[in-house]
Design a protein around this motif. Structure first.
Motif, mmCIF file in Angstrom:
data_model
loop_
_atom_site.group_PDB
_atom_site.id
_atom_site.type_symbol
_atom_site.label_atom_id
_atom_site.label_comp_id
_atom_site.label_asym_id
_atom_site.label_seq_id
_atom_site.Cartn_x
_atom_site.Cartn_y
_atom_site.Cartn_z
ATOM 1 N N ASN A 1 -59.350 -85.962 -9.710
ATOM 2 C CA ASN A 1 -58.436 -86.319 -10.808
ATOM 3 C C ASN A 1 -59.255 -86.839 -12.007
ATOM 4 O OD1 ASN A 1 -59.128 -89.013 -10.338
ATOM 5 N ND2 ASN A 1 -57.409 -89.313 -8.923
ATOM 6 N N ASN A 2 -58.564 -87.197 -13.087
ATOM 7 C CA ASN A 2 -59.270 -87.600 -14.317
ATOM 8 C C ASN A 2 -60.183 -88.801 -14.098
ATOM 9 O OD1 ASN A 2 -58.123 -85.549 -15.650
ATOM 10 N ND2 ASN A 2 -56.496 -86.739 -16.619
ATOM 11 N N GLY B 1 -68.876 -88.326 -14.115
ATOM 12 C CA GLY B 1 -69.643 -88.000 -15.325
ATOM 13 C C GLY B 1 -70.604 -89.119 -15.680
ATOM 14 N N GLY B 2 -70.107 -90.356 -15.647
ATOM 15 C CA GLY B 2 -70.955 -91.518 -15.957
ATOM 16 C C GLY B 2 -72.120 -91.648 -14.992
ATOM 17 N N ILE B 3 -71.821 -91.423 -13.690
ATOM 18 C CA ILE B 3 -72.880 -91.556 -12.658
ATOM 19 C C ILE B 3 -73.955 -90.485 -12.852
ATOM 20 C CG2 ILE B 3 -73.349 -91.312 -10.186
ATOM 21 C CD1 ILE B 3 -70.598 -92.652 -9.689
ATOM 22 N N VAL C 1 -63.836 -76.870 -16.740
ATOM 23 C CA VAL C 1 -64.647 -78.083 -16.620
ATOM 24 C C VAL C 1 -65.658 -78.227 -17.765
ATOM 25 C CG1 VAL C 1 -66.639 -77.317 -15.247
ATOM 26 C CG2 VAL C 1 -65.597 -79.520 -14.753
ATOM 27 N N LEU C 2 -65.767 -77.201 -18.611
ATOM 28 C CA LEU C 2 -66.799 -77.239 -19.666
ATOM 29 C C LEU C 2 -66.669 -78.427 -20.633
ATOM 30 C CD1 LEU C 2 -67.294 -73.431 -20.415
ATOM 31 C CD2 LEU C 2 -68.881 -74.974 -19.253
ATOM 32 N N PRO C 3 -65.459 -78.803 -21.078
ATOM 33 C CA PRO C 3 -65.402 -79.973 -21.969
ATOM 34 C C PRO C 3 -65.985 -81.235 -21.313
ATOM 35 C CG PRO C 3 -63.329 -78.776 -21.989
ATOM 36 C CD PRO C 3 -64.160 -78.150 -20.915
ATOM 37 N N TRP C 4 -65.738 -81.405 -20.018
ATOM 38 C CA TRP C 4 -66.303 -82.552 -19.277
ATOM 39 C C TRP C 4 -67.830 -82.442 -19.205
ATOM 40 C CZ3 TRP C 4 -69.047 -82.163 -14.578
ATOM 41 C CH2 TRP C 4 -69.366 -83.380 -13.967
#
Length: 819
Positions: free
Chosen positions: A508-509, A516-518, A579-582
């Protein structure tokens, strides 16, 4: 003599200075040490090790330096010593092993003797230090037994094994001295564990017959006198031999099994607990070695014996050595019996969960407390930084770790048969992501997650999703907090496998944001660590030893980078271009990885990540082409084969999935790929995987983008490069394309009047023989049909088969039988 004593004292001061924290003092000491002549160096170092009055750190430094001298400069120093001096070294080392009271120094002296032993065995296996073998077998000092296996197994020439094994067996038969017998058996265990199967097989018959004679004698001795020391070791020796020999142990199975079952049945007294545990281990290892067919007639009786022990499990004391042997034996029985083991789970799982749930004693310590507790006191430490460490009491941890690994084994072997237990195991394992349970437990917990998901599938998507949500939070948190890089890599690997299993929509978001942060943090840390290592290389106390530890750190870092790539691969393959924007928050860091100035491993894994972007997000991937296309094409001719392989794979997926926009790049890549394939050393071991990826990429361009290449010109060359033997995944692509070409009667591939068919048969036969074609691959049926069509024409069939050797002919027959 006084002068010698003075010199020795000065040498001790020198050794002390070599350990000085002051750079200048240490540098000067190193320069002085380098000026001492080889023979004098050896004399002084020996004296330092043997001098009872010398400080422990001086003796330790002396031992380290002498070993280094013998490993790096043996040829320059040893042959130049007088015969008398050579004898002195040998005698002094053996005396020191016997008389040294500090276990630490004794182990270091054992390492020196091991180094000397290896150097004194010539290529024909002749041992120029026969006394060392005699000493080992006469010695009752068990500390040196692990060394024997290490020093005398795989690194020694084959002829020498004969002498070692016969000497060990001879010593084991020395009925007058049971302690020596037991140590010889222990040495044999070390030897067989380290000895490759191929080296052990020639001695197997002699080994097994001797072990049987000794076991029968010792079994009698146990019944008459109650002595069990040697029997315990012999049982483990048998287990070790069976474990190494595998199916070659089948002829000897009936020699041992009745006696081993007898020990388990009758050895119920408290003092025989260890013997019984080792025998249970031995039976299960033999069963695993010989396989289900041979073991089945005894399996039921063995299971009953284990069940009886298991039923009495609640009466076993917590420190009973049988517990850990039982837990491992059950898992081996599961591997042997497969799905048939499911019926025993209700009996096995209770005690197993109980052992897996042990809560170890833990403590948070600062650096000063640490100085008062050593790891030898039964603690395992994890460094948390900021002067703090986390300590775990290791008592019971070993059993806990084994139990967790066994749960992993059941989940892996039984799959849906394990579904009843998945929930309680998941809850237990998710708890063990924390530090307070030891690294082996945390690794087992991580490893279990994807396996438990596979087990849970059978209960439907809702149950599976619930279980995954419970796991997912635990895994992401663990990736963010795990300080041990070995454990971290396992957690990341398991997380990636879980995402592949669960597919689109599994994160999920909040998960994406945290992940992403990790990952960003891991990549930034990767660059920062590399900079720190470069700084350390500029330090004035930089030397070979520092470089060695920097290399280790580097390998650890790169391994974590591979796991970042695994996680991204699983996300791309599940979510595709959504998933590309992420991904864009990581983009600049990945671009940094593929800079020409980065180390080859960075460039390899950076390209692998862009390969995934192209493969799974095309044609949307083209908007990032400005970042990776040039570096990828340039990397096709890189000096590193790993980088070439990643780049070639990228070209292949551009052709297959990239769409119209990648056309000019496919055209540009072909001559570069051909150049790599046709290089003189392209099939050398270190280059072959990269070369095979290039061959596959050329095939993919011809197959999916024929307008980018002169197919008629390239096709005959491509055919001559087949088959691919190393990269099995790419081999399947080439065989699929080959089937397309044959089925469409391509004149270039088939040749005039089918003249190329014998060559095609050869390619197919080699593919089957090397297991590049497996019966479950779709192309195996298509290839079998090609062969069957040729069979119809007797003349053509004879022509094709006559060029094949025996192995190749068998491969064609196998293909026809299985596909």
């Amino acid at each position: 003599l006084t002068a010698m004593a003075d010199q020795q004292q000065q040498f001790y001061i020198l050794l002390g200075n070599l350990m000085s924290p002051d750079n200048n003092v240490r540098k000067q000491a190193e320069e002085t040490y380098d000026t001492i002549l080889g023979q004098n160096k050896v004399t002084f170092l020996l004296q330092a090790i043997r001098d009872a009055s010398a400080a422990e750190e001086v003796k330790q430094m002396g031992a380290v330096l002498l070993r280094r001298l013998l490993s790096s400069s043996f040829e320059e120093i040893y042959p130049g010593l007088t015969l008398e001096m050579q004898t002195v070294i040998k005698t002094e080392l053996l005396t020191s092993i016997q008389q040294e009271t500090s276990p630490n120094i004794r182990k270091k002296v054992c390492d020196i003797a091991a180094e000397l032993t290896r150097n004194l065995i010539d290529d024909d296996g002749n041992n120029q230090w026969p006394e060392v073998l005699k000493f080992l077998f006469d010695s009752v000092n068990s500390d040196i037994m692990p060394w024997l296996g290490r020093a005398l197994s795989t690194e020694s020439p084959k002829k020498f094994h004969d002498k070692v094994i016969s000497a060990l067996l001879q010593t084991m038969e020395d009925q007058s001295n049971p302690r020596v017998q037991a140590h010889a058996a222990a040495a044999l265990i070390n030897f067989t564990e380290d000895c490759p199967k191929s080296l052990l097989i020639p001695y197997l018959d002699s080994l097994v017959q001797h072990l049987h004679v000794i076991m029968v004698a010792k079994l009698q001795e146990l019944i008459q006198k109650g002595t069990k020391l040697v029997l315990e070791q012999v049982v483990t020796s048998i287990a070790s031999v069976a474990d190494t020999a595998e199916e070659k142990f089948v002829p000897y199975y009936d020699l041992f099994m009745p006696s081993l079952k007898h020990i388990v049945e009758n050895g119920v007294q408290k003092e025989l607990r260890l013997l019984r545990g080792k025998t249970i281990e031995c039976i299960s290892l033999i069963g695993l070695a010989v396989g289900k067919e041979k073991f089945m007639p005894d399996a039921s009786a063995v299971m009953q014996l284990l069940l009886k022990t298991q039923t009495d499990f609640n009466d076993l004391e917590d420190d009973d050595p049988q517990i850990s042997y039982m837990i491992s034996a059950w898992a081996r029985m599961c591997k042997i019996l497969g799905k048939e083991f499911q019926q025993y789970l209700p009996v096995v799982m209770g005690p197993l969960m109980k052992t897996a749930s042990i809560k170890p004693e833990v403590a948070l310590l600062d650096t000063q407390d640490m100085e008062n507790i050593s790891e030898d006191d039964g603690w395992e430490f994890v460094n948390l930084g900021d002067q703090q460490s986390f300590g775990i009491k290791t008592a019971g941890l070993e059993e806990k770790a084994t139990a967790c690994q066994m749960l992993v084994c059941y989940a892996k072997e039984l799959k849906e048969g394990f579904v009843e237990y998945t929930e309680q195991v998941v809850k237990l394992m998710a708890r063990w992501r924390f530090l307070n349970c030891g690294s082996r437990v945390r690794v087992a917990a991580a490893e279990s997650m994807p396996l438990l998901l596979e087990c849970a599938r059978v209960r439907g998507p809702e149950y599976l999703t619930q279980m995954w949500h419970f796991m997912c939070d635990a895994l992401i948190k663990a990736i963010g907090t795990e300080p041990d890089s070995d454990v971290l890599s396992e957690i990341m690997h398991s997380f990636a496998k879980c995402i592949e299993l669960m597919g689109d929509g599994c994160l999920n978001n909040e998960h994406f944001e945290e992940l992403g942060g990790i990952l960003k943090g891991k990549l930034e840390e990767h660059f920062k660590n590399q900079e720190l290592r470069q700084t350390k290389r500029q330090d004035e106390d930089y030397d070979e030893e520092v470089e060695e530890s920097l290399q280790d750190e580097d390998e650890n870092d790169v391994y974590i980078l591979t796991k970042v790539s695994d996680v991204l691969h699983s996300v791309f393959s599940s979510y595709k271009e959504k998933v590309l924007p992420w991904f864009e928050q990581l983009l600049q860091l990945i671009v940094q990885l593929i800079c020409p100035t980065r180390p080859w491993a960075d460039r390899q894994w950076g390209l692998c990540i862009f390969d995934d972007v192209v493969e799974h997000c095309s044609p949307a991937s083209f908007k990032y082409a400005e970042y990776f296309l040039r570096p990828m094409l340039q990397s096709l001719c890189d000096t590193s084969s790993e980088v070439r392989q990643a780049a070639a794979y990228g070209v292949g997926v551009m052709a297959q999935y990239g769409g119209e926009t990648y056309r000019p790049f496919c055209t540009e890549a072909i001559p570069l790929l051909v150049r790599v394939i046709q290089a003189a050393d392209s099939r050398a071991k270190e280059n072959v995987n990269a070369t095979e990826n290039c061959i596959s990429a050329v095939g993919k361009v011809m197959r999916f983008r024929p307008e980018c290449v002169n197919v008629n010109e390239i096709l005959p060359h491509w055919l001559s490069w087949l088959p691919l033997n190393e990269d099995k995944e790419e081999a399947v692509h080439t065989f699929d394309f080959l089937c397309d070409l044959i089925e469409s009667n391509n004149p270039i591939v088939l040749g005039l009047d089918n003249a190329n068919l014998p060559k095609i048969f050869l390619i197919i036969a080699d593919g089957v023989a090397n297991e590049s074609i497996k019966s479950e691959d779709a192309c195996s049926k298509r290839l079998a049909n090609v062969v069957r069509q040729v069979q119809v024409s007797a003349g053509l069939w004879t022509q094709c088969v006559s060029t094949l050797n025996e192995t190749q002919q068998k491969a064609i027959k196998d293909l026809l039988n299985t596909a």
